[in-house]
Design an enzyme around this catalytic site. Sequence first.
Site, short mmCIF file in Angstrom:
data_model
loop_
_atom_site.label_atom_id
_atom_site.label_comp_id
_atom_site.label_asym_id
_atom_site.label_seq_id
_atom_site.Cartn_x
_atom_site.Cartn_y
_atom_site.Cartn_z
N ASP A 10 0.82 -1.36 0.43
CA ASP A 10 -0.21 0.24 0.20
C ASP A 10 0.77 1.00 -0.10
O ASP A 10 2.44 1.41 -0.15
CB ASP A 10 -0.87 -0.29 1.10
CG ASP A 10 -0.32 0.25 2.37
OD1 ASP A 10 0.60 0.62 2.47
OD2 ASP A 10 -1.08 0.17 3.64
N CYS A 67 2.83 -3.53 4.32
CA CYS A 67 1.97 -2.34 4.29
C CYS A 67 2.70 -1.97 5.90
O CYS A 67 3.85 -1.67 5.60
CB CYS A 67 0.25 -2.75 4.90
SG CYS A 67 0.41 -3.61 5.90
N THR A 69 2.06 -2.48 8.73
CA THR A 69 2.57 -3.41 9.76
C THR A 69 3.05 -4.27 9.21
O THR A 69 3.26 -5.50 9.61
CB THR A 69 1.08 -3.90 10.70
OG1 THR A 69 0.04 -3.42 10.04
CG2 THR A 69 0.83 -2.34 11.09
N GLY A 72 -2.76 -6.20 7.68
CA GLY A 72 -3.52 -5.67 6.91
C GLY A 72 -3.65 -6.35 5.71
O GLY A 72 -4.66 -7.36 5.23
N HIS A 100 8.53 -25.23 7.94
CA HIS A 100 6.97 -25.98 8.78
C HIS A 100 5.76 -25.67 8.52
O HIS A 100 4.97 -26.55 7.61
CB HIS A 100 7.31 -25.63 9.92
CG HIS A 100 8.48 -26.03 10.63
ND1 HIS A 100 8.38 -25.86 12.11
CD2 HIS A 100 9.41 -26.57 10.50
CE1 HIS A 100 9.40 -26.62 12.41
NE2 HIS A 100 10.22 -27.53 12.00
N ASN A 101 5.95 -24.18 7.59
CA ASN A 101 4.09 -24.06 7.38
C ASN A 101 3.82 -23.86 5.63
O ASN A 101 3.02 -23.49 4.91
CB ASN A 101 3.57 -22.65 7.47
CG ASN A 101 4.13 -22.57 9.17
OD1 ASN A 101 4.92 -21.34 9.89
ND2 ASN A 101 3.40 -23.18 9.76
N HIS A 135 4.73 -32.10 8.06
CA HIS A 135 4.06 -30.66 8.00
C HIS A 135 3.33 -30.85 7.03
O HIS A 135 1.60 -30.07 7.24
CB HIS A 135 4.88 -29.90 8.05
CG HIS A 135 6.48 -30.31 8.57
ND1 HIS A 135 5.88 -29.41 10.56
CD2 HIS A 135 7.74 -30.16 8.37
CE1 HIS A 135 7.17 -29.67 11.09
NE2 HIS A 135 7.61 -29.09 9.78
N ARG A 138 -0.62 -31.18 8.78
CA ARG A 138 -1.11 -29.70 8.92
C ARG A 138 -1.17 -28.93 8.22
O ARG A 138 -2.47 -28.14 8.61
CB ARG A 138 0.07 -29.80 10.00
CG ARG A 138 0.29 -30.67 11.34
CD ARG A 138 1.68 -30.08 11.63
NE ARG A 138 1.68 -31.44 12.70
CZ ARG A 138 3.38 -31.01 13.79
NH1 ARG A 138 3.86 -30.73 13.68
NH2 ARG A 138 3.10 -32.97 14.48
C1 RB5 Z 1 -1.98 2.38 6.34
O1 RB5 Z 1 -1.90 3.61 7.55
C2 RB5 Z 1 -1.96 1.43 7.42
O2 RB5 Z 1 -3.51 0.79 8.40
C3 RB5 Z 1 -1.76 0.02 6.44
O3 RB5 Z 1 -0.69 0.29 5.94
C4 RB5 Z 1 -1.78 -1.66 7.14
O4 RB5 Z 1 -0.67 -1.24 8.73
C5 RB5 Z 1 -2.81 -1.60 7.63
O5 RB5 Z 1 -2.49 -3.01 8.67
#
Ligand code: RB5
Length: 152
Positions: A10, A67, A69, A72, A100-101, A135, A138
């Site tokens: 993103d 993204c 984090t 998302g 493993h996954n 694995h 699973r």
């Molecule tokens: C965007 O601000 C942020 O929400 C997105 O990049 C992400 O971290 C969502 O999980």
Amino acid sequence: MMKKLALACDHAAVDLKNHVKEYVEKRGIEVVDFGTNSYERCDYPIYALAAANAVKDGECDGGILFCGTGIGISLAANKVKGIRCAVVSDCYSAKLSREHNDANMLAMGTRVVGPELALLIVQHWLDAEYEYGIHVPRVAMISQIEETGKIG
Ligand code: RB5
């Protein structure tokens, strides 16, 4: 071995995506870049879906998503049938997600990992291979949940 990767991000993670893209291409791996390539605010599920579909359809062997984090965009990718996307911020988890996954997609957060750690994470993920063996059942159970909402 992954020969062709789908990359997507993103607006928050354009720079990290491009940094990883350069590294992956230097390794001789073909990249399909599903964007975004703009800092303009956008919705990560759109980009997750495009890249995840390319993996699901076999156009790409795997994919890497970014993204803020990593959460998302991984959640969205994991809604696509056959996708096992691991959001990680350390090399050990990246390696084990393959071994493993059988994770066919990797996700990272640009607000969580720095650019050099991201490259090390990608290196560990690409260098690792699925170990099969214990694995397999699973991972098959994960597919069963996806197919039927049940195991067995
Ligand atoms: C965007 O601000 C942020 O929400 C997105 O990049 C992400 O971290 C969502 O999980």
